[in-house]
Write an enzyme that holds these catalytic residues in place. Sequence first.
Site, short mmCIF file in Angstrom:
data_model
loop_
_atom_site.label_atom_id
_atom_site.label_comp_id
_atom_site.label_asym_id
_atom_site.label_seq_id
_atom_site.Cartn_x
_atom_site.Cartn_y
_atom_site.Cartn_z
N GLY A 1 0.77 -1.25 0.00
CA GLY A 1 0.00 0.00 0.00
C GLY A 1 0.80 1.29 0.00
O GLY A 1 2.02 1.32 0.00
N ASP B 1 -3.28 -17.19 -0.90
CA ASP B 1 -4.62 -17.64 -0.49
C ASP B 1 -5.43 -18.18 -1.66
O ASP B 1 -6.53 -18.69 -1.47
CB ASP B 1 -5.40 -16.48 0.13
CG ASP B 1 -4.83 -16.03 1.46
OD1 ASP B 1 -3.95 -16.73 1.99
OD2 ASP B 1 -5.25 -14.98 1.97
N ARG C 1 -7.33 -15.13 4.68
CA ARG C 1 -8.08 -14.03 5.29
C ARG C 1 -9.56 -14.14 4.99
O ARG C 1 -10.39 -14.10 5.89
CB ARG C 1 -7.57 -12.69 4.76
CG ARG C 1 -6.27 -12.23 5.31
CD ARG C 1 -5.88 -10.88 4.72
NE ARG C 1 -4.75 -10.33 5.43
CZ ARG C 1 -4.84 -9.62 6.54
NH1 ARG C 1 -6.04 -9.38 7.06
NH2 ARG C 1 -3.78 -9.15 7.15
#
Length: 540
Positions: A260, A315, A360
Amino acid sequence: MIARSSGMLPRSTVTLSPINLAKGHVAAPRSSSKLLNKFHRPSRIYASGNESSHTSFNISPPGDSNALWSDDDVLEVPSLRDQLYPRPSPFITTNNFGGGFVSNDDRVALTALRFASSASAGASCMAVDSDAESRMNNRDSTDTNYNSDLLLQPMIDDEVCIPLPTWAFRAGARETIYMNPKETKVAIVTCGGLCPGLNDVVQGLVKKCTDYGVVDGNILGIRFGFKGFYDKEHKPVVLTKQSVDGIHLEGGTILGTSRGGADITKIVKQIDIQGIDICFVVGGNGGNAGAAAIQAELARCSVPCAVVGVPKSIDNDILLIDKCFGYDTAVEEAQRALISAKVEASSAFRGVGIVKLMGRQSGFIAVNAAMASGMVDICLIPEVPFKLHGEGGMLSYLEKVLAERGNALICVAEGAGQDLVAKGEQKTDASGNPILGDVGLWLKHEIKKGVKDVDIKYIDPSYIIRSIPTTSTDRIYCKILAHNAVHAAFAGFTGVVVGLVNTHYVYLPIPVVIQAPRTVDPRGKQWNRLRSSIGQPNFV
């Protein structure tokens, strides 16, 4: 504007039209508004991340001149070809090493299944015309005058529910390329968390660019994520075949990574100043959202640079794509942790092994590692809610397992049970992801409190799994993805990612794959296979 020496037409010839997004803009080529009607699509497709994501997109409606669907019902991808000069591929002399070339008219089917009805196993993503389904099911056995197309087609697969056209562009080397390799300058950046295979992809990109004829000194590695484009302390490094030799044997990324916080305007300014013609972004949903924003700003500023993504997600939560690189390696290493926990649990009196794995919002690693190990008694994932206490709760089932077998093994994804674990205001990390409560430690505490005489062995192998080198299958996959990414850039495509769909490699527009995370369907075949294999009930 003066055309770049890499074979580009003047920048004023940009013909890309933006797709309006809720956050930023992504350029897409103009296409005809005439669309096939057999897909009963909504007037507008809204696909937004939930409160755990800062990414939110809505795609232009079918019939709009900016729509992603064309006359032949293919998922269109943006292109810079109107700004570039075509030229023959350097691989023509060898017929691409004897393998031939991909045609621009080659297509890959996005949907592999056609369900008879919404009652078919795995058909939970079908949006069915109930009247049409009723008429079909109640028709006379001799009646052949019905149209099964009255039923809406299945959406992607049993984990994703997004309407799509029939076809995607096939990935691969083209006979005609649109950049002069001898004068092309390339940048490579890795973003987000670590994942097995990052070095493999970097190596593959460098070697294939060199094969095309990109000269030494013209391939730059951007340090520590997007900020490395303009960070004065960590300047880009030159990458060559020699400098990347052997890096696939190491975990992590030689370029470094971060999450980010990048300034898109500064990135585009540096791309323009440094004369970068191709930018490869190796990242997950956040990294590709950044790539989309960069491509949009490049188009707005008429800076001709191809942006191509290689989707990374340990993931396995990138939409449409069969699997992400590093996922097979993660499952393989995760099952080792499960086997170790089983040994610990079975060696103790009323032993309970708990292994917390990555995931997540998507429980793919937990599901497949549990299936592969053949030893898990309980698997908890973010997509399936559960309760601990009372009749039908997980603790009562755990008591049953302990009574029957003397020990138990629990596999839990890190995002599971957050409605039970999380307390207070939800905080986010630099990428906008929620900072999760530690479900593993919480589960250990609750089991210790609610089940008598248990010996709990808790293992969290997450950072070990993220940092290891790839297995052989992932190593091959990374190489193919990297090569196809380079082919895409030299073919003049931009704003695309390369991925495996229905066992074939395709180019997909970035906005489509980053709309929301891909998740395990609680009513789909994958979750059903695991439950039927281990005999796990629903804990609700």
